[in-house]
Design an enzyme around this catalytic site. Structure first.
Site, PDB file in Angstrom:
ATOM      1  N   CYS A  70       0.820  -1.211   0.000  1.00  0.00           N
ATOM      2  CA  CYS A  70       0.000   0.000   0.000  1.00  0.00           C
ATOM      3  C   CYS A  70       0.856   1.265   0.000  1.00  0.00           C
ATOM      4  O   CYS A  70       1.481   1.614   1.006  1.00  0.00           O
ATOM      5  CB  CYS A  70      -0.927  -0.022   1.212  1.00  0.00           C
ATOM      6  SG  CYS A  70      -1.727   1.543   1.561  1.00  0.00           S
ATOM      7  N   CYS A 113      -0.121   3.981   2.526  1.00  0.00           N
ATOM      8  CA  CYS A 113       0.294   3.570   3.875  1.00  0.00           C
ATOM      9  C   CYS A 113       1.749   3.976   4.119  1.00  0.00           C
ATOM     10  O   CYS A 113       2.092   4.517   5.184  1.00  0.00           O
ATOM     11  CB  CYS A 113       0.156   2.059   4.048  1.00  0.00           C
ATOM     12  SG  CYS A 113      -1.507   1.406   3.768  1.00  0.00           S
TER      13      CYS A 113
END
Length: 404
Positions: free
Chosen positions: A59, A62
């Site tokens: 991700c 993230c």
């Protein structure tokens, strides 16, 4: 001899100062526990909520949050002081069951739960430090977190101010609920209520184009909102609404309406607005297979507005080189323009992964193997600093180029 001792003492104090400074800086980050059981035990004793960062190894947002937001001193202090923090990979270990339990569909998702595991507040997505901090403050507010707002809603509260607060609390992490609340707000709000500070907040959050109820009201009464919105805010909203309307004309291929609306961008003194006009006009020519007009437009842009804008040049190159949504391989002139734009973008930003990978992709399509191989290798190298998913994509691109 005294001078030597003075130098030695100075070196010691300097080193000690640097050691302390490094130690202090190291503490300016969110401290995460290793497991749910550990976090729960600490939460029971401290009587704090548990903050759960739901992430995956691939991700990109993230990773961005880790590098840019979690380390902000104000953010770190607030989360460390008010929560027991837990970071969980949703594809490994206890994260697999947790993902199913909390129906985590996107990453990052942020959960604020009590010791029983009940969600008190939920939000998601990449955000700036100020917004991330605001979410934490909402989570600890028993009147404004998502659990409290849902309870009020379920009990029949339909006050406009409340509904907008509920919408804003859910728009990042619960799009279905946010959409439902948004529709209620739009149906409920009156013209008189729109002519207020609350109305400005509603329009800014929910207007989608110039012709919907909120957008049309704003466009007809734009100057009235100077009481509550700065000029920059109002200009940004106007640009967004007109852009959305213009895209509608592009995809319906309504050339007369498109050209009329495009003038707003092309005749502007604002450089960013003119750039947006170029992006819209380029998309229109792609949609209508007008290669000659596309070439003329992008040639001019390469010499003027976009000559130093690697991001937009790379975007146009990738868009016009062919993709899942549209096959432009039957337009050789357009593909050649993609090459020129992608090459210029690489000259401007040679260390940017997305720029190098776009150039490699464009060269691959044109069977320019030497350039494609150099760019693909470079993008693969740059991908090492990105997520595992991007690394995989970069390797797949390199494999395709090597097989050419």
């Amino acid at each position: 001899m005294n001078r030597l001792k003075h130098i030695q003492m100075k070196s010691i104090f300097t080193g000690l100062f640097l050691f302390i400074a490094i130690g202090v800086n190291a503490q300016e980050e969110i401290h995460f526990n290793n497991s749910w059981s550990e976090a729960k035990e600490k939460a029971i004793h401290s009587k704090k909520l548990i903050f759960i960062d739901c992430y995956t190894s691939w991700c990109a947002p993230c990773k961005w949050m880790e590098k840019n937001v979690f380390i902000q001193p104000a953010v770190a202090r607030y989360y460390n002081d008010n929560f027991v923090n837990l970071k969980v990979d949703m594809e490994k270990g206890e994260g697999i069951a947790m993902r199913k339990q909390y129906n985590v569909q996107s990453f990052p998702t942020y959960l604020f739960v009590n010791v029983n595991g009940d969600i008190v507040h939920r939000t998601a997505s990449r955000m700036e430090a100020e917004a991330f901090l605001a979410e934490a403050k909402r989570a600890v507010d028993p009147k404004r977190n998502t659990a409290a707002l849902k309870d009020k809603y379920d009990k029949g509260n339909r006050d406009l101010t409340f509904l907008l607060d509920y919408y804003l609390a859910t728009e990042r992490a619960d799009r279905s609920t946010a959409s439902q609340i948004g529709e209620e707000i739009i149906a409920k709000v009156t013209a008189q209520e729109l002519n207020s500070e609350l109305g400005w907040k509603i329009i800014k959050s929910l207007a989608r184009n110039e012709t919907d109820k909120l957008g049309a009201h704003f466009m007809a009464n734009e100057s009235a909102y100077s009481k509550w919105g700065s000029q920059d805010e109002r200009e940004q909203l106007k640009d967004r609404l007109i852009t959305s309307t213009t895209y509608g004309y592009i995809y319906s291929k309504d050339e007369q309406a498109f050209v009329k609306k495009l003038a707003y961008f092309k005749k502007s003194d604002n450089l960013d607005r003119r750039k947006q006009g170029i992006m819209l006009e380029a998309e229109f020519y792609l949609q209508t297979d007008r290669a000659d007009d596309y070439v003329k437009l992008t040639n001019a842009a390469l010499k003027n507005e976009l000559k130093n804008d690697a991001d937009k040049l790379s975007f146009l190159a990738r868009r016009s080189s062919g993709g899942k949504s549209r096959d432009v391989t039957a337009l050789p002139a357009v593909q050649q323009q993609a090459y020129l734009m992608a090459k210029r973008a690489v000259e401007l930003e040679p260390e940017e992964y997305s720029v190098q990978s776009t150039f490699a992709l464009v060269c691959l399509g044109l069977k320019k193997k030497p350039e494609a191989l150099a760019a693909a290798k470079k993008s693969r190298s740059l991908a090492d600093a990105e997520t595992s998913k991007i690394q995989k994509l970069a390797q797949e691109l390199l494999d395709k180029v090597e097989a050419l």
